[in-house]
Design a protein around this motif. Sequence first.
Motif, PDB file in Angstrom:
ATOM      1  N   GLU A  95      46.454  15.545  82.757  1.00 45.23           N
ATOM      2  CA  GLU A  95      45.981  15.184  83.882  1.00 45.23           C
ATOM      3  C   GLU A  95      44.795  16.173  84.471  1.00 45.23           C
ATOM      4  O   GLU A  95      44.132  15.954  85.172  1.00 45.23           O
ATOM      5  N   ASP A  96      44.712  17.477  83.956  1.00 41.97           N
ATOM      6  CA  ASP A  96      43.543  18.227  84.462  1.00 41.97           C
ATOM      7  C   ASP A  96      42.478  18.179  83.716  1.00 41.97           C
ATOM      8  O   ASP A  96      41.440  18.895  83.944  1.00 41.97           O
ATOM      9  N   MET A  97      42.480  17.537  82.549  1.00 41.69           N
ATOM     10  CA  MET A  97      41.352  17.203  81.514  1.00 41.69           C
ATOM     11  C   MET A  97      40.203  16.314  82.170  1.00 41.69           C
ATOM     12  O   MET A  97      40.680  15.485  83.055  1.00 41.69           O
ATOM     13  N   ASP A  98      39.058  16.513  81.925  1.00 38.24           N
ATOM     14  CA  ASP A  98      38.192  15.817  82.199  1.00 38.24           C
ATOM     15  C   ASP A  98      38.036  14.615  81.211  1.00 38.24           C
ATOM     16  O   ASP A  98      38.549  14.740  80.249  1.00 38.24           O
ATOM     17  N   PRO A  99      37.289  13.533  81.524  1.00 39.10           N
ATOM     18  CA  PRO A  99      37.317  12.131  80.979  1.00 39.10           C
ATOM     19  C   PRO A  99      36.794  12.546  79.215  1.00 39.10           C
ATOM     20  O   PRO A  99      37.438  11.794  78.192  1.00 39.10           O
ATOM     21  N   ALA A 100      35.851  13.456  79.126  1.00 45.67           N
ATOM     22  CA  ALA A 100      35.376  13.751  77.820  1.00 45.67           C
ATOM     23  C   ALA A 100      36.559  14.450  76.863  1.00 45.67           C
ATOM     24  O   ALA A 100      36.668  14.004  75.946  1.00 45.67           O
ATOM     25  N   GLU A 101      37.239  15.199  77.667  1.00 50.92           N
ATOM     26  CA  GLU A 101      38.322  15.812  76.657  1.00 50.92           C
ATOM     27  C   GLU A 101      39.391  15.024  76.430  1.00 50.92           C
ATOM     28  O   GLU A 101      39.917  15.014  75.472  1.00 50.92           O
ATOM     29  N   LEU A 102      39.657  13.931  77.257  1.00 53.18           N
ATOM     30  CA  LEU A 102      40.700  12.976  76.837  1.00 53.18           C
ATOM     31  C   LEU A 102      40.273  12.213  75.640  1.00 53.18           C
ATOM     32  O   LEU A 102      40.969  11.673  74.909  1.00 53.18           O
ATOM     33  N   HIS A 103      38.927  11.721  75.895  1.00 56.29           N
ATOM     34  CA  HIS A 103      38.282  10.862  75.002  1.00 56.29           C
ATOM     35  C   HIS A 103      38.455  11.528  73.645  1.00 56.29           C
ATOM     36  O   HIS A 103      39.094  10.896  72.571  1.00 56.29           O
TER      37      HIS A 103
END
Length: 124
Positions: A95-103
């Motif tokens: 939940e602390d990751m930004d969208p690029a990291e999640l992708h």
Amino acid sequence: MKFDRFAHWLANRAGRPLSFAIACLLILTWAVTGPLFDYNDTWQLVINTSTTIITFLMVFLIQNTQNRDNDELHIKIDELLRTTRRAHKALLDLEDMDPAELHALRKQYRQMAGQGDDPQQNKE
């Protein structure tokens, strides 16, 4: 805290078949009274206003219960990850990751799913 209990109680009541039946009965009653009021603007305004107000309030109620359910689910999954020896511990903070990291992480797991690899081994 009181709002959470109230929201939980109300969400449980609103989701029951009896609540649906009561809502249908109210709409039917409104429809049947149309001829009595000559289908005038006030008659239409009653249903429009009441359904708008109920919908507006239900949005907040549903969001509250969804947030609570989401938090509970996250805690349960975090506990499972924490206690699983081979789990990838970085997943505890998604939940602390930004969208690029999640992708990027999602792409990595899709690749591992296709290869049948262990996430711990592929990460290293």
